[in-house]
Motif scaffolding. Structure first.
Motif, PDB file in Angstrom:
ATOM      1  N   VAL A 105       0.828  -1.207   0.000  1.00  0.00           N
ATOM      2  CA  VAL A 105       0.000   0.000   0.000  1.00  0.00           C
ATOM      3  C   VAL A 105       0.865   1.262   0.000  1.00  0.00           C
ATOM      4  O   VAL A 105       0.562   2.237  -0.689  1.00  0.00           O
ATOM      5  CB  VAL A 105      -0.954  -0.002   1.214  1.00  0.00           C
ATOM      6  N   ILE A 132      -6.944   4.480  -3.305  1.00  0.00           N
ATOM      7  CA  ILE A 132      -6.724   3.165  -2.696  1.00  0.00           C
ATOM      8  C   ILE A 132      -7.765   2.939  -1.612  1.00  0.00           C
ATOM      9  O   ILE A 132      -8.045   3.832  -0.806  1.00  0.00           O
ATOM     10  CB  ILE A 132      -5.303   3.071  -2.080  1.00  0.00           C
ATOM     11  N   TYR A 136      -8.473   0.352   1.517  1.00  0.00           N
ATOM     12  CA  TYR A 136      -7.943  -0.700   2.385  1.00  0.00           C
ATOM     13  C   TYR A 136      -9.078  -1.169   3.298  1.00  0.00           C
ATOM     14  O   TYR A 136      -9.668  -0.379   4.021  1.00  0.00           O
ATOM     15  CB  TYR A 136      -6.773  -0.168   3.229  1.00  0.00           C
ATOM     16  N   ILE A 152       1.659   2.215   7.385  1.00  0.00           N
ATOM     17  CA  ILE A 152       1.578   2.535   5.957  1.00  0.00           C
ATOM     18  C   ILE A 152       2.078   3.951   5.705  1.00  0.00           C
ATOM     19  O   ILE A 152       2.896   4.187   4.799  1.00  0.00           O
ATOM     20  CB  ILE A 152       0.128   2.379   5.450  1.00  0.00           C
ATOM     21  N   LEU A 161      -6.485   7.713   0.096  1.00  0.00           N
ATOM     22  CA  LEU A 161      -6.571   6.450   0.825  1.00  0.00           C
ATOM     23  C   LEU A 161      -7.827   6.413   1.690  1.00  0.00           C
ATOM     24  O   LEU A 161      -8.055   7.302   2.514  1.00  0.00           O
ATOM     25  CB  LEU A 161      -5.338   6.243   1.715  1.00  0.00           C
ATOM     26  N   ILE A 168      -7.425  -3.333  -1.171  1.00  0.00           N
ATOM     27  CA  ILE A 168      -6.850  -4.363  -0.311  1.00  0.00           C
ATOM     28  C   ILE A 168      -7.961  -4.913   0.566  1.00  0.00           C
ATOM     29  O   ILE A 168      -8.666  -4.143   1.227  1.00  0.00           O
ATOM     30  CB  ILE A 168      -5.730  -3.795   0.588  1.00  0.00           C
TER      31      ILE A 168
END
Length: 351
Positions: free
Chosen positions: A68, A91, A93, A110, A125, A156
């Motif tokens: 990540v 992204i 997660y 991260i 994110l 993810i």
């Protein structure tokens, strides 16, 4: 008349929908953008999904943090080189296992690996903590986020096992993997997920693990070093592209993963279980049908010897230790089921 009309309409709709899946030799397609590499090996592309697997405490989540962080910065972290294209740099997660306290620790790792400040959340994110939700709610929230987040490129899912009630259910497993394929295809994203290995061997858990092995673009295996528990190695369990050289990382004094230089990868043989790829599903069925042809229930005292004999008859000769590992493998894959002190064949197994 109305019923006949509905049947006709249904047939027309069906005829129309199949044409959407037609493929012509004159069609042109671009190669899917590569978003994740290890050295010169392609690990992940947009429109596909991959996975990381390993036994408990093998530092799978630390490894995911590196992936990540590389994606956040479009750079190299550990051995992962990420390159999310413009318009695909968001992204998502998703953690299904840990408390919010521990999820924040993951998030902090991260950001530290990426060199970002800890007092400001990065714009590209999104982090979801889904431990407190029911199984169906987890799947629903992930799907909502995937379709609502604009410019999404990487997802993810740390703990795909928690999206199913029973990882040995063929129906549930197929439904989840179908979701991964739909999401990646329709949203043109890459999904990387995490699943545990069986305790007794090096095979991914349940029918869900089998489906992941069959459909994933890449399956990475994270393995704790036998002699130094602070070191974990990364190898390719399955990969569509060319294989990469195994590498290793350790956890430094700051609690972050860092590369182990000049690491010499050693294949463990002492605890190696029965390999998933040694015997095909059809051959397993042939051997087991032969084994249980005389009696539907077999005691453990005779099971190992019968396993040796039935598999030898189809061309696979195993010693007693390998036959015992085969028995564990067959139980984990629910090809044989234990009832009291006896074992029986499960003809509905899914390989």
């Amino acid at each position: 008349m109305r019923a006949e009309k509905e049947v006709v309409l249904s047939s027309v709709e069906s005829a129309s929908s199949w044409k959407e899946a037609r493929l012509l030799i004159t069609d042109n397609f671009e190669s899917p953008p590569v978003v994740l590499k290890i050295d010169d090996s392609i690990i992940g592309t947009l429109g596909n999904f991959s996975a990381s697997t390993g036994k408990a405490k093998s530092k799978k989540t630390f490894n995911i943090c590196a992936i990540v962080s590389a994606a956040l910065t479009n750079s190299i972290v550990l051995n992962y080189e990420a390159s999310l294209p413009i318009g695909k740099q968001k992204i998502l997660y998703v953690d299904t296992e840990q408390s919010k306290f521990h999820c924040k620790r993951v998030l902090s790792r991260i950001l530290q690996l990426a060199g970002f400040p800890l007092n400001q959340h990065p714009l590209n994110l999104e982090f979801l903590s889904l431990r407190g939700y029911a199984t169906k709610e987890r799947l629903k929230k992930i799907e909502e986020a995937i379709y609502e987040i604009e410019e999404l490129g990487l997802v993810i899912i740390d703990g795909i096992r928690d999206l199913a009630h029973d990882i040995n259910s063929p129906g549930e497993s197929t439904d989840i993997i179908t979701k991964l394929m739909q999401w990646t295809d329709q949203r043109k994203i890459h999904i990387h997920t995490v699943l545990h290995l069986n305790k007794g061997d090096d095979n991914t858990r349940g029918h869900l693990g089998t489906e992941l092995n069959n459909k994933a673009e890449t399956v990475l295996q994270i393995t704790k070093n036998e002699f130094d528990k602070n070191i974990s190695s990364v190898t390719a369990m399955h990969i569509r592209d060319k294989d990469f050289e195994p590498f290793a990382f350790m956890i430094n004094d700051d609690g972050l993963p860092e590369m182990v230089e000049d690491y010499q990868h050693q294949q463990s043989v002492s605890n190696k279980g029965f390999d998933y790829s040694e015997v095909s599903g059809e051959k397993h069925r042939e051997a087991l049908e032969l084994l249980f042809s005389e009696s539907s229930l077999v005691s453990y005292s005779t099971l190992i010897e019968r396993l040796q004999n039935s598999y030898a008859s189809i061309g696979h000769v195993f010693g007693i230790n390998k036959a015992k590992k085969l028995k564990t493998f067959l139980e984990n894959k629910r090809m044989i089921l234990k009832e009291d002190k006896f074992y029986k064949f499960n003809p509905d197994f899914y390989y």
